[in-house]
Design a protein around this motif. Sequence first.
Motif, PDB file in Angstrom:
ATOM      1  N   LEU A 128       0.815  -1.199   0.020  1.00 25.87           N
ATOM      2  CA  LEU A 128       0.053  -0.104   0.102  1.00 25.87           C
ATOM      3  C   LEU A 128       0.754   1.293   0.032  1.00 25.87           C
ATOM      4  O   LEU A 128       1.893   1.228   0.555  1.00 25.87           O
ATOM      5  CB  LEU A 128      -0.825   0.119   1.220  1.00 25.87           C
ATOM      6  CG  LEU A 128      -2.152  -0.863   1.711  1.00 25.87           C
ATOM      7  CD1 LEU A 128      -1.345  -2.189   1.589  1.00 25.87           C
ATOM      8  CD2 LEU A 128      -2.805  -0.406   2.902  1.00 25.87           C
ATOM      9  N   ILE A 153      -6.526  -2.970   7.271  1.00 25.89           N
ATOM     10  CA  ILE A 153      -7.187  -1.822   6.872  1.00 25.89           C
ATOM     11  C   ILE A 153      -8.320  -1.636   7.755  1.00 25.89           C
ATOM     12  O   ILE A 153      -9.217  -2.372   7.427  1.00 25.89           O
ATOM     13  CB  ILE A 153      -7.165  -1.094   5.451  1.00 25.89           C
ATOM     14  CG1 ILE A 153      -5.752  -1.340   4.950  1.00 25.89           C
ATOM     15  CG2 ILE A 153      -7.658   0.340   5.213  1.00 25.89           C
ATOM     16  CD1 ILE A 153      -5.701  -1.276   3.286  1.00 25.89           C
ATOM     17  N   GLU A 155     -11.613   1.045   8.265  1.00 26.84           N
ATOM     18  CA  GLU A 155     -12.330   2.282   7.875  1.00 26.84           C
ATOM     19  C   GLU A 155     -12.492   2.894   9.088  1.00 26.84           C
ATOM     20  O   GLU A 155     -12.879   2.459  10.264  1.00 26.84           O
ATOM     21  CB  GLU A 155     -13.768   1.834   7.151  1.00 26.84           C
ATOM     22  CG  GLU A 155     -13.616   1.356   5.800  1.00 26.84           C
ATOM     23  CD  GLU A 155     -12.589   2.001   4.898  1.00 26.84           C
ATOM     24  OE1 GLU A 155     -12.900   3.244   4.671  1.00 26.84           O
ATOM     25  OE2 GLU A 155     -11.583   1.576   4.083  1.00 26.84           O
ATOM     26  N   ASN A 170      -4.622   5.059   4.299  1.00 29.61           N
ATOM     27  CA  ASN A 170      -4.613   4.283   3.150  1.00 29.61           C
ATOM     28  C   ASN A 170      -4.876   5.378   2.108  1.00 29.61           C
ATOM     29  O   ASN A 170      -5.650   6.239   2.059  1.00 29.61           O
ATOM     30  CB  ASN A 170      -5.784   3.226   3.208  1.00 29.61           C
ATOM     31  CG  ASN A 170      -5.377   2.497   1.623  1.00 29.61           C
ATOM     32  OD1 ASN A 170      -4.367   2.342   1.060  1.00 29.61           O
ATOM     33  ND2 ASN A 170      -6.747   1.896   1.253  1.00 29.61           N
ATOM     34  N   TYR A 174      -1.846   0.938  -4.952  1.00 28.04           N
ATOM     35  CA  TYR A 174      -1.205  -0.355  -4.704  1.00 28.04           C
ATOM     36  C   TYR A 174      -0.266  -0.919  -5.649  1.00 28.04           C
ATOM     37  O   TYR A 174      -0.219  -0.470  -6.525  1.00 28.04           O
ATOM     38  CB  TYR A 174      -2.559  -1.275  -4.435  1.00 28.04           C
ATOM     39  CG  TYR A 174      -3.631  -0.887  -3.335  1.00 28.04           C
ATOM     40  CD1 TYR A 174      -3.850  -1.024  -1.984  1.00 28.04           C
ATOM     41  CD2 TYR A 174      -4.551  -0.140  -4.128  1.00 28.04           C
ATOM     42  CE1 TYR A 174      -4.821  -0.598  -1.333  1.00 28.04           C
ATOM     43  CE2 TYR A 174      -5.660   0.361  -3.211  1.00 28.04           C
ATOM     44  CZ  TYR A 174      -5.631   0.004  -1.827  1.00 28.04           C
ATOM     45  OH  TYR A 174      -6.793   0.485  -1.147  1.00 28.04           O
ATOM     46  N   TYR A 198     -14.914  -3.920  -2.640  1.00 29.35           N
ATOM     47  CA  TYR A 198     -13.895  -3.164  -2.023  1.00 29.35           C
ATOM     48  C   TYR A 198     -12.437  -3.845  -2.151  1.00 29.35           C
ATOM     49  O   TYR A 198     -12.252  -4.989  -1.888  1.00 29.35           O
ATOM     50  CB  TYR A 198     -13.875  -2.773  -0.596  1.00 29.35           C
ATOM     51  CG  TYR A 198     -15.185  -1.877  -0.372  1.00 29.35           C
ATOM     52  CD1 TYR A 198     -15.522  -0.768  -1.169  1.00 29.35           C
ATOM     53  CD2 TYR A 198     -15.901  -2.356   0.584  1.00 29.35           C
ATOM     54  CE1 TYR A 198     -16.568  -0.049  -0.657  1.00 29.35           C
ATOM     55  CE2 TYR A 198     -17.156  -1.732   1.035  1.00 29.35           C
ATOM     56  CZ  TYR A 198     -17.505  -0.654   0.340  1.00 29.35           C
ATOM     57  OH  TYR A 198     -18.592   0.162   0.806  1.00 29.35           O
ATOM     58  N   THR A 200      -9.744  -3.070  -0.783  1.00 22.74           N
ATOM     59  CA  THR A 200      -9.151  -2.964   0.565  1.00 22.74           C
ATOM     60  C   THR A 200      -9.341  -4.526   1.220  1.00 22.74           C
ATOM     61  O   THR A 200      -8.792  -4.822   1.888  1.00 22.74           O
ATOM     62  CB  THR A 200      -9.733  -1.858   1.339  1.00 22.74           C
ATOM     63  OG1 THR A 200     -11.286  -2.040   1.327  1.00 22.74           O
ATOM     64  CG2 THR A 200      -9.232  -0.365   1.099  1.00 22.74           C
TER      65      THR A 200
END
Length: 456
Positions: A128, A153, A155, A170, A174, A198, A200
Amino acid sequence: MYNCAIILAAGEGKRMKSSTPKVLHKVCGKEMVNVVIDVIKNAGIKDINVVVGRGADKVKEATEVNGVFYALQDKQLGTGHAVMCAREFLTGKQGTVAIFTGDAPLITKETIEKLTLFHREGMYKATLLTSIVDNPSGYGRVIRGNNEDVVKIVEHKDCTEQELKINEINSGMYCFDIEHLLKSLDRLDNNNAQGEYYLTDVIGILKSDGEKIGALPIPFEETMGVNSRAQLADAEKVMRKRINLKHMENGVTLIDPDNTYIDIDVEIGNDTIIYPGNVISGKTIIEEGCTIYPNSRIENSLIGKGVNIQNSVILQSKVGEGTSVGPFAYIRPESVIGKSARIGDFVEIKKSVIGDKTKVSHLTYIGDAEVGSGCNFGCGTVVVNYDGKKKHKTIIGDNAFIGCNVNLVAPVKINNDTYIAAGSTILEEVPEGALAIARAKQVNKEGWVEKKGLKK
């Protein structure tokens, strides 16, 4: 090691409130997505896929010159879904794919090179790009383990009280091992409130498989996304500062960099001096030793060595070495001005060639003409090139002297070493070495004022 890249450029950009796709809004004269493409290519990655969605045809038209590939995301179902749409581009490839966003134009070549090297040397399956910020509110937090590898990660809305104190966020950019990314995409689901896939979540999938995940912190300004006109202005300001600094480091003097506007593709030679208020755009090239005084606009033009420009507009034209332009001159597209020429105040040149050492000092219009070297134009000369239906050409040889208030009605030819008397309207060819006079004979009517009762 094989590297390729995906650029996510399918977003609607509702906050831009524009009929133009978000990624086609320009920063310092270039569409954001094209800025990102150029930076990726400069970093050595040539194989690029752009994921398009809203305004796909417009985005393709604007980027096709760059030789990229395309994938269509017809419904915006998240970043993971966008990468799924590029599956065909990735299938059969081995190595690393770097993923960037088309609305984050401030990423640099050096960062991309550092990212791919960090990813490879760390033997990570995913890496990342992150940023350390003072106020991380609203951003996903990067949680690291004891060995500094990424654990997950989280949120913002899902963070614990302890995780909220983390200020590493983040960026949404990537590097992935291609084979592991493709396998993880098969396991993505949209079991969330938004019903979206997502990217992520791929990090979580890889981590659950025991794979190494790395994170490389970079300056926050490089990760800035553009989602509104205000953010577009912020990005423009950062990019303009970078551009101006680059030119100053290359030997260009900018009297006031904060008020000098230079596009991303402009080239400027050393020992050129640029005063504030200038707008230099497109693929303009300004060679060394020029002086650009305040408040000029130069677009897609070539300016030769030692040119002086004062408060003028030059569009899609060439100006030769040692020439002076302005003040208040207007050089329109497809004009070529020779060396050591003089284009003075309130002079307009339209689609014409002006020879070396020719002087057009003031209040003159020259359109659709070929003018030789060593000519002199008096004040108020007009090349009359338009008959109401068509444009016509005027040819003027070397060393012609055009008196004040002359009309040259095209099509017409003025040969070498000619003189045109002031006030003449020339309709026919003037032979070499001739003096042309085309005006009515003066008549004086004695006592006329008194006879008319007009004497005061």
